[in-house]
Design an enzyme around this catalytic site. Structure first.
Site, mmCIF file in Angstrom:
data_model
loop_
_atom_site.group_PDB
_atom_site.id
_atom_site.type_symbol
_atom_site.label_atom_id
_atom_site.label_comp_id
_atom_site.label_asym_id
_atom_site.label_seq_id
_atom_site.Cartn_x
_atom_site.Cartn_y
_atom_site.Cartn_z
ATOM 1 N N GLY A 39 0.806 -1.198 -0.047
ATOM 2 C CA GLY A 39 0.194 -0.097 -0.006
ATOM 3 C C GLY A 39 0.723 1.264 0.478
ATOM 4 O O GLY A 39 0.233 2.547 0.398
ATOM 5 N N ARG A 77 -8.176 2.956 -13.788
ATOM 6 C CA ARG A 77 -7.485 4.061 -12.919
ATOM 7 C C ARG A 77 -8.116 5.639 -12.718
ATOM 8 O O ARG A 77 -9.117 5.588 -11.902
ATOM 9 C CB ARG A 77 -6.088 3.914 -12.108
ATOM 10 C CG ARG A 77 -5.366 2.730 -12.349
ATOM 11 C CD ARG A 77 -4.158 2.961 -12.003
ATOM 12 N NE ARG A 77 -3.919 3.162 -10.821
ATOM 13 C CZ ARG A 77 -3.679 3.984 -10.275
ATOM 14 N NH1 ARG A 77 -3.374 4.738 -10.559
ATOM 15 N NH2 ARG A 77 -4.097 4.366 -8.945
ATOM 16 N N CYS A 127 -16.076 3.629 -25.700
ATOM 17 C CA CYS A 127 -16.791 4.620 -25.997
ATOM 18 C C CYS A 127 -17.638 5.299 -25.148
ATOM 19 O O CYS A 127 -18.836 4.370 -24.610
ATOM 20 C CB CYS A 127 -18.127 3.517 -26.603
ATOM 21 S SG CYS A 127 -17.320 3.279 -28.604
HETATM 22 C C1 LIG Z 1 -2.550 -8.146 0.309
HETATM 23 C C2 LIG Z 1 -2.238 -7.007 -0.594
HETATM 24 N N1 LIG Z 1 -0.860 -6.557 -0.205
HETATM 25 C C3 LIG Z 1 -0.231 -6.342 -1.365
HETATM 26 C C4 LIG Z 1 -0.700 -5.561 -1.820
HETATM 27 C C5 LIG Z 1 0.002 -4.425 -2.490
HETATM 28 O O1 LIG Z 1 -0.880 -2.824 -2.327
HETATM 29 P P1 LIG Z 1 0.561 -2.081 -3.615
HETATM 30 O O2 LIG Z 1 0.543 -2.027 -5.300
HETATM 31 O O3 LIG Z 1 -0.628 -0.473 -3.144
HETATM 32 O O4 LIG Z 1 1.503 -1.318 -2.502
HETATM 33 C C6 LIG Z 1 -2.376 -5.153 -1.811
HETATM 34 C C7 LIG Z 1 -2.892 -4.240 -2.614
HETATM 35 O O5 LIG Z 1 -3.437 -3.948 -3.073
HETATM 36 C C8 LIG Z 1 -2.763 -5.828 -1.365
HETATM 37 O O6 LIG Z 1 -4.064 -6.306 -1.567
HETATM 38 N N1 LIG Z 2 -5.366 -1.719 -8.380
HETATM 39 C C1 LIG Z 2 -5.987 0.057 -7.452
HETATM 40 C C2 LIG Z 2 -5.024 -0.814 -6.208
HETATM 41 C C3 LIG Z 2 -5.996 -2.153 -5.637
HETATM 42 C C4 LIG Z 2 -4.264 -2.452 -5.179
HETATM 43 C C5 LIG Z 2 -4.572 -4.525 -4.791
HETATM 44 N N2 LIG Z 2 -5.275 -4.246 -3.697
HETATM 45 C C6 LIG Z 2 -4.860 0.662 -7.697
HETATM 46 O O1 LIG Z 2 -4.707 1.299 -8.870
HETATM 47 O O2 LIG Z 2 -4.874 2.128 -7.458
#
Ligand SMILES: Cc1ncc(COP(=O)(O)O)c(C=O)c1O
Ligand SMILES: N[C@@H](CCCC[NH3+])C(=O)O
Length: 446
Positions: A262, A343, A374
């Site tokens: 995250g 996104r 579209c």
């Molecule tokens: C369990 C878990 N670990 C790691 C991540 C990687 O998150 P990020 O790419 O934001 O570091 C995610 C996605 O949010 C996730 O769901």
């Molecule tokens: N897919 C998302 C975040 C979620 C990551 C996976 N849990 C993004 O583009 O920011």
């Protein structure tokens, strides 16, 4: 996203471009013609066509190393969902990272590309029988149990003599992340087991009753695009609190604590990012203090960055197909859109595209960069581009390495773009462009 309705602003287009969110290797040997990894983007567009995604191998590797330097005591797992292909898997292996996967597909690709299965962790709030069967068949290192319904099928699949290391996903009740849709540490959502209502403790007791399941630790993932260390510090305190209660209740000392990923990055110049070194310092200090207070040994940390490794290493390059000037604003339409980058439509994310391939001589003006799909909501960015932007121009969008292609779709059958790695002046195709034959190959007819 806010619409931009202003008139042209008198910014000299010859002002040196702000490359602060571009890969560190980016240079601009000729004005208006940036090169990444030593390869001009215009040359890549010529050779591979557009849209094209450029991935700077050196940037990916350096980001892995920065994590290993910041967290030498931890296990660093790359979150494959951010972007995965065979080369990426090999780079992660060579750099000494593990992998976080959340499907049989990600897992099988990694293992068949040669990644050691024992360094892989399988996640998922709804693991299918196929996911679990694949994990056991390939010998995945750890499975993160997300809910009570996983326990019996997993134990049954293991059989009486099987053994599997598992973690448990705990919801620590912490709101963090850039958007509601990507906050996963708060109560009342689909992932994991709540800490506050005792559900986590209850399910852990059931896991401990299963001799096949070897519980090695706790996991939490707060959300995505988090730019403050505070939520992680709070999570450490709460997770260590649970570890102490489990010790008191069951006499177990869990050796691992996985804090998920995250970690936020800057998408536009001036935006904040989470520095792994700062995060490591604060987490380490809190973990040491909380464990000392609870009289627990310090567990081995696991972290799972995805975006922070792949995101800033990627640049998307598009051709402008049309420019429409209304009284209120200018729409610049490119040959990609929400099928390669969903996104902005999903989370209202904002990017900073720029013109490449020719010097900008006109003042910058606010424009809305839109895709070719579209949907009126197929908007890629509100940006400032030279006022003479025209069809045939190239636009590059930095920070495109994470959650673009991994979330790409077949919408309007335009085909997903290729991925080209750049390094030391060389460009190499990693993933080819999706063609109609690929797109129609599952269509078995009437
Ligand atoms: C369990 C878990 N670990 C790691 C991540 C990687 O998150 P990020 O790419 O934001 O570091 C995610 C996605 O949010 C996730 O769901
Ligand atoms: N897919 C998302 C975040 C979620 C990551 C996976 N849990 C993004 O583009 O920011």
């Amino acid at each position: 996203m806010t619409a931009v309705h202003e008139a042209a602003v008198p910014v000299a287009a010859t002002t040196p471009a702000d490359l602060s969110v571009w890969p560190a290797s980016t240079t601009e040997p000729r004005p208006g013609d940036p090169a990444v990894g030593g390869v001009p983007l215009a040359e890549i567009a010529d050779r591979f066509g557009t849209p094209v995604y450029v991935l700077d191998e050196g940037e990916v590797r350096e980001r892995c190393r920065a994590y290993l330097r910041a967290f030498p005591e931890a296990e660093v797992l790359y979150a494959a969902k951010a972007f995965l292909c065979r080369s990426m898997i090999r780079w992660m292996d060579e750099e000494g990272l593990g992998l976080d996967v959340c499907s049989a597909g990600e897992l099988e690709l990694a293992v068949t590309a040669g990644f050691p299965p024992e360094r892989i962790v399988l996640h998922g709030n709804a693991k299918s029988p196929h996911d679990l069967e694949t994990a056991l068949r390939l010998g995945v290192g750890r499975i993160v149990i997300d809910g009570p319904t996983e326990i019996a099928p997993l134990a049954a699949a293991l059989g009486p003599d099987g053994r599997q290391r598992v973690l448990v996903r705990v919801v620590p009740g912490i709101g963090a992340g850039a958007h509601d849709k990507i906050r996963t540490g708060t109560e009342d959502q689909k992932f994991g087991l709540s800490l506050s209502d005792g559900h986590a403790q209850h399910v852990i007791a059931r896991i401990l009753d299963q001799p096949q399941l070897q519980l090695t630790g706790l996991h939490c993932h707060l959300g995505s695009q988090i730019t403050s260390v505070k939520p992680y510090v709070t999570a450490v305190r709460r997770m260590v609190g649970l570890m102490a209660r489990l010790r008191d209740q069951h006499g177990i000392t869990l050796p691992e604590l996985d804090l998920g990923g995250g970690h936020g990055i800057a998408y536009r110049p001036g935006e904040p990012a989470l520095d792994p070194a700062v995060l490591a310092r604060r987490v380490r200090a809190e973990l040491g203090a909380a464990c000392a207070a609870a009289e627990l040994p310090v567990p081995r940390l696991i972290i799972e960055p995805g975006r922070a490794i792949a995101g800033p290493a990627g640049v998307a390059v598009y051709h402008v197909l049309s420019v429409k000037r209304t009284g209120a604003r200018t729409f610049v339409a490119v040959d990609g859109g929400m099928s390669d980058n969903p996104r902005p439509a999903l989370y209202g994310v904002r990017y900073a595209p720029r013109l490449v391939g020719r010097p900008a001589t006109e003042p910058l003006t606010p424009v809305t960069v839109v895709g070719r799909h579209c949907e009126a909501g197929d908007v890629l960015a509100e940006a400032e581009l030279p006022s003479d932007v025209r069809p045939g121009d190239l636009l590059a969008v930095p920070v495109a390495g994470a959650y673009h292609l991994s979330m790409a779709s077949a919408y309007n059958l335009v085909g997903r773009p290729p991925v080209v790695a750049v390094h030391a002046g060389r460009a190499r195709l990693l993933v080819r462009r999706e063609c109609l034959a690929d797109l129609s190959s599952r269509d078995v007819g009437v």
